[in-house]
Design a protein around this motif. Structure first.
Motif, PDB file in Angstrom:
ATOM      1  N   ARG A   1     -36.331   4.641  39.941  1.00  0.00           N
ATOM      2  CA  ARG A   1     -35.116   5.064  39.239  1.00  0.00           C
ATOM      3  C   ARG A   1     -34.096   5.584  40.242  1.00  0.00           C
ATOM      4  NH1 ARG A   1     -39.250   7.440  36.534  1.00  0.00           N
ATOM      5  NH2 ARG A   1     -39.689   6.712  34.418  1.00  0.00           N
ATOM      6  N   ALA A   2     -32.851   5.200  40.017  1.00  0.00           N
ATOM      7  CA  ALA A   2     -31.730   5.741  40.785  1.00  0.00           C
ATOM      8  C   ALA A   2     -30.606   5.990  39.788  1.00  0.00           C
ATOM      9  CB  ALA A   2     -31.278   4.766  41.872  1.00  0.00           C
ATOM     10  N   ASP A   3     -29.938   7.093  39.938  1.00  0.00           N
ATOM     11  CA  ASP A   3     -28.869   7.453  38.990  1.00  0.00           C
ATOM     12  C   ASP A   3     -29.349   7.356  37.543  1.00  0.00           C
ATOM     13  OD1 ASP A   3     -27.065   7.855  41.105  1.00  0.00           O
ATOM     14  OD2 ASP A   3     -26.611   5.709  41.180  1.00  0.00           O
ATOM     15  N   ASP A   4     -30.573   7.827  37.307  1.00  0.00           N
ATOM     16  CA  ASP A   4     -31.172   7.889  35.971  1.00  0.00           C
ATOM     17  C   ASP A   4     -31.300   6.525  35.285  1.00  0.00           C
ATOM     18  OD1 ASP A   4     -32.442   9.418  33.980  1.00  0.00           O
ATOM     19  OD2 ASP A   4     -30.626   9.366  32.751  1.00  0.00           O
ATOM     20  N   ARG A   5     -31.479   5.461  36.073  1.00  0.00           N
ATOM     21  CA  ARG A   5     -31.755   4.154  35.471  1.00  0.00           C
ATOM     22  C   ARG A   5     -32.774   3.406  36.319  1.00  0.00           C
ATOM     23  NH1 ARG A   5     -29.177  -0.492  37.512  1.00  0.00           N
ATOM     24  NH2 ARG A   5     -27.743  -0.016  39.192  1.00  0.00           N
ATOM     25  N   VAL A   6     -33.509   2.521  35.670  1.00  0.00           N
ATOM     26  CA  VAL A   6     -34.526   1.726  36.357  1.00  0.00           C
ATOM     27  C   VAL A   6     -33.828   0.692  37.237  1.00  0.00           C
ATOM     28  CG1 VAL A   6     -36.407   0.062  36.054  1.00  0.00           C
ATOM     29  CG2 VAL A   6     -36.273   2.083  34.574  1.00  0.00           C
TER      30      VAL A   6
ATOM     31  N   ARG B   1     -36.669  -0.630  27.959  1.00  0.00           N
ATOM     32  CA  ARG B   1     -35.452  -1.406  27.692  1.00  0.00           C
ATOM     33  C   ARG B   1     -34.776  -1.812  29.009  1.00  0.00           C
ATOM     34  NH1 ARG B   1     -33.392   2.057  24.647  1.00  0.00           N
ATOM     35  NH2 ARG B   1     -31.954   3.009  26.098  1.00  0.00           N
ATOM     36  N   GLU B   2     -34.715  -0.892  29.966  1.00  0.00           N
ATOM     37  CA  GLU B   2     -34.078  -1.180  31.248  1.00  0.00           C
ATOM     38  C   GLU B   2     -34.901  -2.168  32.080  1.00  0.00           C
ATOM     39  OE1 GLU B   2     -33.224   2.708  32.855  1.00  0.00           O
ATOM     40  OE2 GLU B   2     -31.461   2.925  31.569  1.00  0.00           O
ATOM     41  N   ILE B   3     -36.224  -2.123  31.961  1.00  0.00           N
ATOM     42  CA  ILE B   3     -37.069  -3.131  32.608  1.00  0.00           C
ATOM     43  C   ILE B   3     -36.698  -4.507  32.061  1.00  0.00           C
ATOM     44  CG2 ILE B   3     -39.416  -4.077  32.690  1.00  0.00           C
ATOM     45  CD1 ILE B   3     -40.414  -1.129  32.889  1.00  0.00           C
ATOM     46  N   LEU B   4     -36.622  -4.626  30.746  1.00  0.00           N
ATOM     47  CA  LEU B   4     -36.309  -5.921  30.132  1.00  0.00           C
ATOM     48  C   LEU B   4     -34.903  -6.408  30.497  1.00  0.00           C
ATOM     49  CD1 LEU B   4     -37.963  -5.431  26.637  1.00  0.00           C
ATOM     50  CD2 LEU B   4     -38.756  -6.918  28.496  1.00  0.00           C
ATOM     51  N   GLU B   5     -33.949  -5.488  30.594  1.00  0.00           N
ATOM     52  CA  GLU B   5     -32.591  -5.877  30.991  1.00  0.00           C
ATOM     53  C   GLU B   5     -32.575  -6.423  32.414  1.00  0.00           C
ATOM     54  OE1 GLU B   5     -30.313  -2.299  30.349  1.00  0.00           O
ATOM     55  OE2 GLU B   5     -30.406  -2.506  28.163  1.00  0.00           O
ATOM     56  N   LEU B   6     -33.300  -5.778  33.306  1.00  0.00           N
ATOM     57  CA  LEU B   6     -33.385  -6.235  34.688  1.00  0.00           C
ATOM     58  C   LEU B   6     -34.132  -7.575  34.760  1.00  0.00           C
ATOM     59  CD1 LEU B   6     -32.776  -5.627  37.644  1.00  0.00           C
ATOM     60  CD2 LEU B   6     -34.779  -4.124  37.682  1.00  0.00           C
ATOM     61  N   GLN B   7     -35.164  -7.706  33.953  1.00  0.00           N
ATOM     62  CA  GLN B   7     -35.933  -8.952  33.911  1.00  0.00           C
ATOM     63  C   GLN B   7     -35.046 -10.133  33.534  1.00  0.00           C
ATOM     64  OE1 GLN B   7     -38.840  -9.912  30.583  1.00  0.00           O
ATOM     65  NE2 GLN B   7     -40.250  -9.328  32.236  1.00  0.00           N
ATOM     66  N   VAL B   8     -34.281  -9.995  32.464  1.00  0.00           N
ATOM     67  CA  VAL B   8     -33.443 -11.096  31.988  1.00  0.00           C
ATOM     68  C   VAL B   8     -32.475 -11.567  33.068  1.00  0.00           C
ATOM     69  CG1 VAL B   8     -31.567 -11.646  30.360  1.00  0.00           C
ATOM     70  CG2 VAL B   8     -33.652 -10.558  29.546  1.00  0.00           C
TER      71      VAL B   8
END
Length: 176
Positions: A62-67, A15-22
């Motif tokens: 990952r930094a601060d528990d997020r991609v 999900r975080e990969i896709l958020e960064l992608q967008v």
């Protein structure tokens, strides 16, 4: 800043990969930012991203528990899944020796707040390390308009295998 590198393992990672992608697709960026920072070409569906990850888990920072960065692993078995990439797979098949195994780095992206901190280089180092037993080469292509990305890839050791045109664009097929 502590950054940890590894494989995408959870739905949260995907999900975080896709958020960064967008956030980094061309329609989300100004012309100036696209030129200075680069841009992404492909938008993945959650289903395709998940299927790719099942075959060969993506590399994440990952930094601060997020991609905060990723390098997608696209096994050649997905060659027909994304229309704009079909010509790249045709070029790979016709330009690589048949005895070489390869994985396609399907897309690399770093969160804007984490750029210029070595994450790009470390994602690829991690990718090479974890995949070296399975694959001889890492292959990707860069849109000729994305000078930032091409320069960054060449700086870490990629070399141009072939420059070609497809879909009205110049593409650089590069290998590591």
């Amino acid at each position: 800043m502590s950054v940890v590198y590894g494989r995408a393992r959870t739905e949260k990672d995907l999900r975080e990969i896709l958020e960064l992608q967008v956030k980094n697709l061309p329609d989300q960026l100004t012309d100036k930012i696209r030129e200075q920072e680069g841009f992404l070409t492909v938008r993945h569906t959650p289903e395709l991203l998940g299927k790719m990850n099942e075959v060969c888990p993506h590399i994440v920072a990952r930094a601060d528990d997020r991609v905060v960065g990723y390098a997608l692993c696209m096994h050649p078995s997905f060659s027909a899944e994304i229309p704009i990439l079909r010509s790249m797979f045709d070029q790979v098949r016709s330009n690589l020796p048949p005895d070489k195994t390869y994985i396609v780095m399907g897309q690399v992206c770093i969160d804007k707040d984490y750029r210029k901190k070595g994450i790009f280089r470390e994602l690829y180092r991690t990718m090479k390390e974890v995949l070296r037993e399975e694959f001889d080469l890492i292959v990707t292509e860069v849109d000729g308009r994305n000078r930032r990305s091409l320069e960054a890839h060449l700086a870490i050791g990629f070399r141009v295998l072939k420059k070609y045109q497809s879909d009205g664009r110049d593409w650089y097929l590069i290998i590591l």
